[in-house]
Design an enzyme around this catalytic site. Structure first.
Site, PDB file in Angstrom:
ATOM      1  N   ARG A  49       0.868  -1.185   0.000  1.00 35.06           N
ATOM      2  CA  ARG A  49       0.000   0.000   0.000  1.00 35.06           C
ATOM      3  C   ARG A  49       0.898   1.225   0.000  1.00 35.06           C
ATOM      4  O   ARG A  49       2.117   1.121   0.108  1.00 35.06           O
ATOM      5  CB  ARG A  49      -1.012  -0.006   1.158  1.00 35.06           C
ATOM      6  CG  ARG A  49      -0.608  -0.521   2.474  1.00 35.06           C
ATOM      7  CD  ARG A  49       0.469   0.246   3.218  1.00 35.06           C
ATOM      8  NE  ARG A  49       0.212   1.665   3.337  1.00 35.06           N
ATOM      9  CZ  ARG A  49       1.132   2.563   3.613  1.00 35.06           C
ATOM     10  NH1 ARG A  49       2.407   2.211   3.810  1.00 35.06           N
ATOM     11  NH2 ARG A  49       0.846   3.847   3.704  1.00 35.06           N
ATOM     12  N   GLY A  50       0.261   2.411  -0.105  1.00 36.28           N
ATOM     13  CA  GLY A  50       1.053   3.636  -0.233  1.00 36.28           C
ATOM     14  C   GLY A  50       1.187   3.940  -1.719  1.00 36.28           C
ATOM     15  O   GLY A  50       1.497   3.045  -2.514  1.00 36.28           O
ATOM     16  N   ARG A  84      -7.740   0.170  -6.452  1.00 32.51           N
ATOM     17  CA  ARG A  84      -7.773   1.232  -5.431  1.00 32.51           C
ATOM     18  C   ARG A  84      -7.771   2.548  -6.216  1.00 32.51           C
ATOM     19  O   ARG A  84      -6.746   2.953  -6.756  1.00 32.51           O
ATOM     20  CB  ARG A  84      -6.569   1.120  -4.482  1.00 32.51           C
ATOM     21  CG  ARG A  84      -6.553  -0.221  -3.727  1.00 32.51           C
ATOM     22  CD  ARG A  84      -5.715  -0.170  -2.466  1.00 32.51           C
ATOM     23  NE  ARG A  84      -6.244   0.814  -1.533  1.00 32.51           N
ATOM     24  CZ  ARG A  84      -5.495   1.382  -0.569  1.00 32.51           C
ATOM     25  NH1 ARG A  84      -4.228   1.050  -0.430  1.00 32.51           N
ATOM     26  NH2 ARG A  84      -6.029   2.276   0.247  1.00 32.51           N
ATOM     27  N   GLN A 191      -1.910   2.727   9.942  1.00 35.58           N
ATOM     28  CA  GLN A 191      -0.619   2.777   9.236  1.00 35.58           C
ATOM     29  C   GLN A 191       0.413   3.589  10.020  1.00 35.58           C
ATOM     30  O   GLN A 191       1.616   3.363   9.895  1.00 35.58           O
ATOM     31  CB  GLN A 191      -0.796   3.403   7.833  1.00 35.58           C
ATOM     32  CG  GLN A 191      -1.557   2.542   6.855  1.00 35.58           C
ATOM     33  CD  GLN A 191      -3.046   2.852   6.855  1.00 35.58           C
ATOM     34  OE1 GLN A 191      -3.607   3.246   7.876  1.00 35.58           O
ATOM     35  NE2 GLN A 191      -3.697   2.665   5.721  1.00 35.58           N
ATOM     36  N   ASP A 232      -1.785  11.118  -2.135  1.00 37.21           N
ATOM     37  CA  ASP A 232      -2.204  10.061  -3.067  1.00 37.21           C
ATOM     38  C   ASP A 232      -2.517  10.629  -4.447  1.00 37.21           C
ATOM     39  O   ASP A 232      -2.436   9.915  -5.451  1.00 37.21           O
ATOM     40  CB  ASP A 232      -3.415   9.316  -2.511  1.00 37.21           C
ATOM     41  CG  ASP A 232      -2.982   8.479  -1.315  1.00 37.21           C
ATOM     42  OD1 ASP A 232      -3.065   8.981  -0.183  1.00 37.21           O
ATOM     43  OD2 ASP A 232      -2.508   7.355  -1.535  1.00 37.21           O
ATOM     44  N   ASN A 241      -5.275  12.645   0.450  1.00 45.75           N
ATOM     45  CA  ASN A 241      -4.381  11.807   1.247  1.00 45.75           C
ATOM     46  C   ASN A 241      -5.226  11.049   2.269  1.00 45.75           C
ATOM     47  O   ASN A 241      -6.456  11.204   2.330  1.00 45.75           O
ATOM     48  CB  ASN A 241      -3.302  12.660   1.932  1.00 45.75           C
ATOM     49  CG  ASN A 241      -2.163  11.827   2.486  1.00 45.75           C
ATOM     50  OD1 ASN A 241      -1.637  10.956   1.791  1.00 45.75           O
ATOM     51  ND2 ASN A 241      -1.776  12.046   3.724  1.00 45.75           N
TER      52      ASN A 241
END
Ligand code: MRU
Length: 335
Positions: A49-50, A84, A191, A232, A241
């Protein structure tokens, strides 16, 4: 394990390897994804992720799609990019590998190799870009300062080094500055407490964990010199984000604390507006349970948006590999 990489290609076994981020901080476990469906599962369940890491994961999905001779590559790419939808980086990575494969469309046997070369190029670029963001950002931090961050924009969110945490690493390791980080836990998937806290402690960088709801008090108490977060997607009017970023931005502005967004230029999508971007809504179980522990009534009505939007007016500057830009400079910048 490859030194300090979050996701990489294993040439010997022809598979993707990654740190399973759902296992941290309890165990540092490297898993293999050998097929398109395994890698899609890893993206959906946030083993990787990220935003920048998702770009590389997306490119590797296309590599598998080529190897598995998925009938309609463009359709497969579209589906991967939408696993995503909020971070632009996933579709950026998918499109780069897809374009590389499509350049040799008349030589079906070469499509896999071309897509793989492109994905490997992206890995090298990611680290280089993050190092450059780190240098630009480190210049904005004074020795002895305290930085608040949200979610995880560290090496785990990228292939290596990190964006927001890459700036901290650069300040500490390349410039010998003493920096203290306040990490917000980042409910519901934590996270911040699972990944940012683990990364910084692993690097011996001073870190204090706080609940998301403590951030306003901590800023009001004068404990924070600046806020640095990742992004993001940056669009015309602001940036997306991790959920909770917007409230930190409002509080920072109220208390005249500089609020910086660290992001590679691949996260910029300046032709799009806020309304063009879908905010991923995740499952109700993420809020009703912590692990196996039920913490809310099972039939409670739930909303679980994974990201929020922060208008440019709350951003002091965007820190990119090509320079530090005030929001009003973005449109005419070299991005
Ligand atoms: O849902 P996640 O964990 O993929 O969200 C990650 C974030 O919001 C990060 O802050 C963002 O991707 C920037 S990472 C350099």
């Amino acid at each position: 394990m490859e030194e300090d990489l979050t996701i990489w290609w294993d040439d010997e076994e022809g598979c993707v390897r990654m740190i399973d981020q759902t296992r941290l901080p309890v165990e540092l476990k490297v898993i293999a994804c050998r097929t398109l469906s395994e890698l899609k599962e890893a993206i959906l369940h946030m083993r990787v992720r990220g935003a920048p890491a998702l770009a590389v994961a997306g490119a590797f999905c296309v590599v598998f799609a080529c190897r598995e001779r998925c009938g309609d590559l463009e359709k497969a790419a579209y589906e991967i990019a939408n696993l995503r939808p909020t971070a632009v980086n996933l579709s950026y990575g998918v499109n780069r590998a897809l374009s590389a494969a499509m350049r040799v469309y008349d030589r079906a046997d070469d499509m896999f190799a071309e897509a793989l070369n492109e994905a490997k190029r992206m890995i090298a670029e990611d680290i280089d870009v993050n190092r450059r963001i780190g240098e630009r950002g480190a210049a904005l931090i004074e020795d002895g300062e305290t930085v608040l961050t949200h979610c995880n924009a560290g090496r785990l969110a990228c292939v290596g080094w990190g964006t927001a945490l890459g700036i901290i690493r650069t300040a500490v390791f390349n410039h010998g500055k003493r920096v203290h980080v306040f990490a917000c836990e980042t409910r519901p998937l934590n996270q911040g407490s699972r990944l940012t806290a683990w990364e910084l402690m692993h690097d011996n960088i001073a870190v204090t964990l706080i609940t998301d709801s403590a951030a306003a008090k901590i800023m009001r108490d004068g404990l924070i010199d600046s806020v640095i977060v990742g992004a993001d997607r940056v669009v015309k009017e602001g940036f997306f984000n991790k959920i909770g970023t917007y409230m930190h931005a409002i509080v920072a502005k109220e208390h005249s604390i500089p609020f910086y967004v660290a992001a590679p230029t691949s996260s910029f999508d300046l032709k799009k507006s806020e309304k063009d971007v879908e905010i991923e809504e995740r499952g109700r179980e993420e809020i009703i349970f912590v692990g196996n522990e039920q913490i809310a009534p099972l039939d409670i009505d739930v909303r679980n948006p994974a990201f929020d939007f922060t208008p440019h007016q709350f951003v002091s500057a965007y820190i990119t590999e090509n320079g530090v830009f005030r929001p009003e400079e973005l449109i005419n910048s070299a991005l």
